[in-house]
Design a protein around this motif. Sequence first.
Motif, PDB file in Angstrom:
ATOM      1  N   VAL A  56       0.870  -1.172   0.000  1.00 58.99           N
ATOM      2  CA  VAL A  56       0.000   0.000   0.000  1.00 58.99           C
ATOM      3  C   VAL A  56       0.907   1.221   0.000  1.00 58.99           C
ATOM      4  N   GLU A  57       0.739   2.072  -1.001  1.00 62.46           N
ATOM      5  CA  GLU A  57       1.587   3.245  -1.148  1.00 62.46           C
ATOM      6  C   GLU A  57       1.482   4.135   0.083  1.00 62.46           C
ATOM      7  N   TYR A  58       2.614   4.636   0.559  1.00 61.36           N
ATOM      8  CA  TYR A  58       2.741   5.515   1.724  1.00 61.36           C
ATOM      9  C   TYR A  58       2.374   4.825   3.039  1.00 61.36           C
ATOM     10  N   LEU A  59       2.137   3.505   3.044  1.00 61.09           N
ATOM     11  CA  LEU A  59       1.776   2.823   4.284  1.00 61.09           C
ATOM     12  C   LEU A  59       2.756   1.711   4.615  1.00 61.09           C
TER      13      LEU A  59
END
Length: 195
Positions: A56-59
């Motif tokens: 998950v992008e940015y996570l």
Amino acid sequence: MASTASTLSWSSSSWLRSFGGNSNEASKLSDRRTALVILAQKKAKKTRKVILKEDVEYLGKMGQLLDVKAGFYRNFLLPTGKAQIVTPILLKEMRMEEERIEAEKKRVKEEAQQLALIFETVGAFKVKRKGGKGKQIFGSVTAQDLVDIIKAQLQRDVDKRIVSLPEIRETGEYVAELKLHPEVTARVRLNVFAN
């Protein structure tokens, strides 16, 4: 508990008198006192422990254990199927999967090291090219040429994208590198001569 609770009591007689009620009724009710207890509550837990099922992008990355806000989990991660709430069974499965992946990575690295040892002990691969003036050859030796020679001599399939060659336009001895694994590189000697 005394610090978290406060007691409020009231007399029903004082309440009836304020509305002009009968004093007999007030005296009957004055014996009954009601206690109202108010307890302070903890704030509700607003984070959830989750395991990501995919990147998950940015996570985070797949398989990572995270604390996320309950609303983010409920409104985004759960409906899209990108995360799952942590349970003891899920943690055990995750550990077993990580162990299996680590064992597979170790096996692949060992195979690459054995293959590198084979390539380095073979000696020099001989490449024939049509000669020109002096040491010059017509054309050049490419990664595909080396892959074809390896397949012919060792019966091993090698991807040409892992082969790194210097520019070869003359006869002589050269060293090529085969990146068999991110941590394993085999050096192969090439003898280029004109016929």
